[in-house]
Enzyme design. Structure first.
Site, PDB file in Angstrom:
ATOM      1  N   ARG A 227       0.724  -7.127   0.350  1.00 23.44           N
ATOM      2  CA  ARG A 227       0.573  -6.077   0.971  1.00 23.44           C
ATOM      3  C   ARG A 227       1.443  -5.055   2.095  1.00 23.44           C
ATOM      4  O   ARG A 227       2.230  -6.210   2.120  1.00 23.44           O
ATOM      5  CB  ARG A 227      -1.084  -6.444   1.535  1.00 23.44           C
ATOM      6  CG  ARG A 227      -2.518  -6.287   0.967  1.00 23.44           C
ATOM      7  CD  ARG A 227      -2.627  -4.779  -0.044  1.00 23.44           C
ATOM      8  NE  ARG A 227      -3.894  -5.096  -0.666  1.00 23.44           N
ATOM      9  CZ  ARG A 227      -3.759  -5.354  -1.871  1.00 23.44           C
ATOM     10  NH1 ARG A 227      -3.027  -5.397  -2.447  1.00 23.44           N
ATOM     11  NH2 ARG A 227      -5.823  -5.754  -2.646  1.00 23.44           N
ATOM     12  N   HIS A 275       3.218   1.192  -5.765  1.00 21.31           N
ATOM     13  CA  HIS A 275       1.587  -0.171  -6.292  1.00 21.31           C
ATOM     14  C   HIS A 275       1.551   0.309  -7.116  1.00 21.31           C
ATOM     15  O   HIS A 275      -0.073   0.136  -7.998  1.00 21.31           O
ATOM     16  CB  HIS A 275       0.891   0.511  -4.850  1.00 21.31           C
ATOM     17  CG  HIS A 275      -0.143  -0.868  -4.398  1.00 21.31           C
ATOM     18  ND1 HIS A 275      -1.429  -0.651  -3.271  1.00 21.31           N
ATOM     19  CD2 HIS A 275      -0.757  -1.936  -5.258  1.00 21.31           C
ATOM     20  CE1 HIS A 275      -1.556  -2.048  -3.322  1.00 21.31           C
ATOM     21  NE2 HIS A 275      -1.690  -2.563  -4.582  1.00 21.31           N
TER      22      HIS A 275
HETATM   23  C1  OXD Z   1      -4.275  -5.744  -5.855  1.00 20.68           C
HETATM   24  C2  OXD Z   1      -3.589  -4.623  -6.403  1.00 20.68           C
HETATM   25  O1  OXD Z   1      -5.287  -6.310  -5.379  1.00 20.68           O
HETATM   26  O2  OXD Z   1      -4.199  -4.158  -7.302  1.00 20.68           O
HETATM   27  O3  OXD Z   1      -5.214  -6.681  -7.211  1.00 20.68           O
HETATM   28  O4  OXD Z   1      -2.756  -4.243  -5.115  1.00 20.68           O
END
Ligand code: OXD
Length: 312
Positions: A227, A275
Site C-alpha cells: 500500500r 496498482h
Molecule cells: C489487494 C490489492 O488488496 O489489489 O488485493 O491491492
C-alpha cells in the site's frame, strides 16, 4: 436463500465478469452494481466491495457479510461507520501467484540492473552492469502472510538469501524469520532488496521512512507492492536522491491514480506500475465467497475472516 441479494461496489473491478461468476455459481442471488449511494435501510444480504464510499455500508440493512475484493481491507476499515458484520478478505491462489510473479520479476530486475540498463539503452550507452552473485544477494520481505511466504518460496530457487519480517515468528525453511519491532533493524541491516507485502494497519503505516531506509545497506533497492501508506514518499525520494537507495519499484501510492505532478513519474531510479501487481480473479474468488455465504447461512463464519482489531 431465495430472494437474497448482493451489492457490488468497485471503481476498478470489472462488474460484468463478477456478475457472470456469481450467476454461474449462485444464480438465485440477485446481483446489483452500485456506486454505494444507497438510501438509508436499503436491503442487501451481501456486499462485495473495493473502496466503498465511507458510510455506504452502514446504510444497508440485513447485511450478513462484507467481502473485500482485495487481499487488503484497509480500504474498508478506514470507514469509521463500518457496520458490525463479518468482513472477509481475498486469499486466492491466482492472487497469490500473480503477486509472486511480480515480486520475482522486480527482484530479478533490481538484482540484474535491468532498469539501469534500459536507461543506458535510451541514452545510447554501452555500459555493462556487473550484478552480484544471487547467493550474495539478500532479499528481505516485509510481511510473511500467504503472499510473502509464496514469494519467498518462488525466489529461493534463484539462490538468494531470503529473510522475512512479521509480527510473529514463522517456521518456514526458506526464510530466516525476524519478528516484531525489536528485530526490524537487524532485518533491514541484512537486506539488499526490500519487498513490502504488509497489510496496512496503524502499526505498519509509514514503516518505510527516513529512519528505516537509513538502516538498509548502501545501494539497496525497495519494491512496494502493498500500500502507498507504507511509504513516506518524501523520505523515499530523499534517499534515492542522496544515492543511499539505488532503485525502487512502486505499484502503490499515497494517492491513486498517481497525480501527474508526482516526482515519481520522471525519477530515473523509479519504476512505476499502476496498482496492478496482482489482480483478484473473479472466477476463482467468487467460489470462495459463495462457500463463505453457505457457511454463514449454516450459522458459521466466512472463510478468511478479518480480525477487525488486528486489521488483517
Ligand atoms: C489487494 C490489492 O488488496 O489489489 O488485493 O491491492
Amino acid at each position: 436463500m431465495s430472494g437474497e441479494n448482493l451489492v457490488f461496489i468497485s471503481p476498478s473491478d470489472p462488474p460484468r465478469a463478477w456478475e457472470a461468476a456469481f450467476r454461474g455459481l449462485a444464480p438465485e442471488i440477485g446481483f446489483t452494481v452500485s456506486r454505494g449511494d444507497f438510501a438509508e435501510g436499503t436491503h442487501a444480504d451481501w456486499a462485495v466491495v473495493w473502496k466503498p464510499p465511507p458510510g455506504a455500508l452502514a446504510r444497508l440493512s440485513g447485511l450478513k457479510c462484507v467481502f473485500s475484493l482485495g487481499a487488503g481491507v484497509d480500504h474498508v476499515l478506514g470507514d469509521p461507520q463500518f457496520p458490525a458484520v463479518p468482513l472477509a478478505r481475498v486469499v486466492d491462489p491466482y492472487l497469490t501467484a500473480g503477486m509472486s510473479e511480480y515480486v520475482v520479476l522486480h527482484v530479478l530486475a533490481h538484482h540484474r540492473g535491468l532498469f539501469r540498463n534500459l536507461a543506458r539503452q535510451a541514452e545510447g550507452h554501452w555500459s555493462p552492469f556487473a550484478a552480484k552473485r544471487a547467493d550474495d544477494t539478500r532479499v528481505g520481505i516485509l510481511g510473511l502472510g500467504e503472499m510473502g511466504l509464496d514469494a519467498a518460496r518462488k525466489l529461493k530457487p534463484f539462490g538468494y538469501q531470503i529473510a522475512g519480517w512479521s509480527q510473529t515468528r514463522k517456521d518456514e525453511p526458506v526464510v530466516e524469520s525476524f519478528a516484531g519491532t525489536g528485530e526490524l533493524g537487524a532485518f533491514l541491516a541484512r537486506t539488499d532488496i526490500l519487498v513490502c507485502l504488509l497489510p496496512l494497519t496503524p502499526a505498519t503505516r509509514g514503516i518505510i521512512n527516513s529512519s528505516t531506509l537509513a538502516l538498509l545497506p548502501e545501494s539497496a533497492s525497495v519494491i512496494n507492492a502493498a500500500r502507498g501508506g507504507h511509504v513516506i514518499e518524501s523520505d523515499l525520494i530523499a534517499a534515492l536522491d542522496d544515492g543511499h537507495i539505488a532503485g525502487v519499484t512502486l505499484d502503490v501510492f499515497q494517492t491513486e491514480p498517481l497525480p501527474p505532478d508526482s516526482p515519481f513519474w520522471s525519477h530515473p531510479k523509479v519504476a512505476i506500475t499502476p496498482h496492478m501487481a496482482s489482480l483478484t480473479d473473479p472466477r476463482s474468488t467468487a467460489i470462495t465467497m459463495v462457500e463463505s455465504m453457505a457457511r454463514i447461512r449454516a450459522g458459521g463464519r466466512p472463510l478468511y475472516e478479518v480480525e477487525l482489531t488486528r486489521g488483517y
